[in-house]
Design a protein around this motif. Structure first.
Motif, PDB file in Angstrom:
ATOM      1  N   PRO A  28      -1.242   5.706  -1.588  1.00 27.43           N
ATOM      2  CA  PRO A  28      -1.717   6.165  -1.136  1.00 27.43           C
ATOM      3  C   PRO A  28      -0.356   6.919  -0.057  1.00 27.43           C
ATOM      4  O   PRO A  28      -0.326   7.787   0.810  1.00 27.43           O
ATOM      5  N   ALA A  29       0.584   6.098   0.121  1.00 29.08           N
ATOM      6  CA  ALA A  29       1.446   6.223   0.942  1.00 29.08           C
ATOM      7  C   ALA A  29       3.362   5.866   0.815  1.00 29.08           C
ATOM      8  O   ALA A  29       3.058   5.844   0.039  1.00 29.08           O
ATOM      9  N   LEU A  30       4.168   6.612   1.367  1.00 28.33           N
ATOM     10  CA  LEU A  30       5.453   6.528   1.567  1.00 28.33           C
ATOM     11  C   LEU A  30       5.818   6.242   3.234  1.00 28.33           C
ATOM     12  O   LEU A  30       5.460   6.627   3.633  1.00 28.33           O
ATOM     13  N   ILE A  31       7.016   5.663   3.303  1.00 26.31           N
ATOM     14  CA  ILE A  31       7.597   4.808   4.003  1.00 26.31           C
ATOM     15  C   ILE A  31       8.967   5.150   4.213  1.00 26.31           C
ATOM     16  O   ILE A  31       8.752   4.830   2.601  1.00 26.31           O
TER      17      ILE A  31
ATOM     18  N   TYR B   7       6.710   7.632   8.256  1.00 29.37           N
ATOM     19  CA  TYR B   7       5.291   7.585   7.502  1.00 29.37           C
ATOM     20  C   TYR B   7       4.874   8.595   7.096  1.00 29.37           C
ATOM     21  O   TYR B   7       4.927   9.700   8.159  1.00 29.37           O
ATOM     22  N   LYS B   8       4.583   8.795   6.056  1.00 30.79           N
ATOM     23  CA  LYS B   8       3.423  10.042   5.432  1.00 30.79           C
ATOM     24  C   LYS B   8       2.121   9.466   4.575  1.00 30.79           C
ATOM     25  O   LYS B   8       2.397   8.637   3.473  1.00 30.79           O
TER      26      LYS B   8
ATOM     27  N   HIS C 208       6.406  11.353   9.701  1.00 26.33           N
ATOM     28  CA  HIS C 208       6.083  10.978  11.517  1.00 26.33           C
ATOM     29  C   HIS C 208       6.561   9.934  11.695  1.00 26.33           C
ATOM     30  O   HIS C 208       6.619   9.088  10.684  1.00 26.33           O
ATOM     31  N   LYS C 209       7.040   9.524  13.226  1.00 28.91           N
ATOM     32  CA  LYS C 209       7.302   8.133  12.876  1.00 28.91           C
ATOM     33  C   LYS C 209       6.123   7.312  13.365  1.00 28.91           C
ATOM     34  O   LYS C 209       5.662   7.443  14.461  1.00 28.91           O
ATOM     35  N   THR C 210       6.996   6.226  13.341  1.00 24.70           N
ATOM     36  CA  THR C 210       5.613   5.079  13.370  1.00 24.70           C
ATOM     37  C   THR C 210       5.857   4.632  14.762  1.00 24.70           C
ATOM     38  O   THR C 210       6.611   5.360  15.532  1.00 24.70           O
ATOM     39  N   GLU C 211       5.474   3.414  15.350  1.00 23.80           N
ATOM     40  CA  GLU C 211       5.687   3.413  16.097  1.00 23.80           C
ATOM     41  C   GLU C 211       6.332   2.126  16.180  1.00 23.80           C
ATOM     42  O   GLU C 211       6.912   2.131  18.113  1.00 23.80           O
TER      43      GLU C 211
ATOM     44  N   ALA D 285       0.653  -1.376  -0.767  1.00 27.31           N
ATOM     45  CA  ALA D 285      -0.392  -0.216   0.064  1.00 27.31           C
ATOM     46  C   ALA D 285       1.102   1.134   0.203  1.00 27.31           C
ATOM     47  O   ALA D 285       0.130   2.084   0.165  1.00 27.31           O
ATOM     48  N   ALA D 286       1.812   1.426  -0.423  1.00 26.70           N
ATOM     49  CA  ALA D 286       3.138   2.364   0.083  1.00 26.70           C
ATOM     50  C   ALA D 286       4.218   2.285  -0.591  1.00 26.70           C
ATOM     51  O   ALA D 286       5.274   1.128  -1.635  1.00 26.70           O
TER      52      ALA D 286
END
Length: 151
Positions: A102-105, A140-141, A122-125, A66-67
């Protein structure tokens, strides 16, 4: 800045990307060349930003479900501070949207987290981790689903 991309590891765009990566990661950061050039070279889209015909910045996108996973982000020392990285990320985002991702990681080096945060990441968990002996955090964005690619 002119930004070109390729999936062909035999052409000049890829060679320019590799040259920047070697200078930044291998020479400046002492990353082993064996770690820098990996099994994903032929699976990724390689981007290079050119200023007056000189390759100055690079990144690659690895497709995931998805990214796109942004990897190998590097700017030559002489070209830092000119917002080339920001322009490169605009092109990465446009490409992702155009290809229905729909996203970049990314795994950002801790020393560059401020740069990525300014770009909306933003930082992920996920806890921090070492990559090639360098502290990183996953970021992640989410890209706007209604975003229209530029150019």
């Amino acid at each position: 800045m002119k930004i070109l991309h390729t999936t062909d590891t035999t052409n000049q765009i890829y060679q320019d990307a590799l040259s920047i990566r070697k200078r930044v990661f291998v020479t400046e950061q002492n990353v082993s060349l064996a770690l820098e050039i990996d099994e994903n070279e032929t699976k990724t889209v390689h981007f290079v930003g050119y200023v007056n015909g000189q390759a100055v910045t690079t990144a690659r996108l690895l497709p995931e479900k998805a990214a796109f996973h942004v990897q190998r982000v590097a700017t030559l020392k002489i070209a830092r501070g000119h917002h080339y990285g920001q322009q490169l990320f605009t092109a990465l985002e446009d490409y992702a949207v155009a290809h229905n991702k729909p996203a970049l990681i990314l795994g950002g080096q801790d020393q560059a987290l401020g740069f990525y945060e300014k770009l909306g990441f933003h930082k992920t968990e996920r806890p921090g981790f070492l990559d090639a002996g360098i502290p990183h955090h996953e970021m992640y964005k989410q890209l706007s689903s209604g975003q229209v690619p530029k150019g």
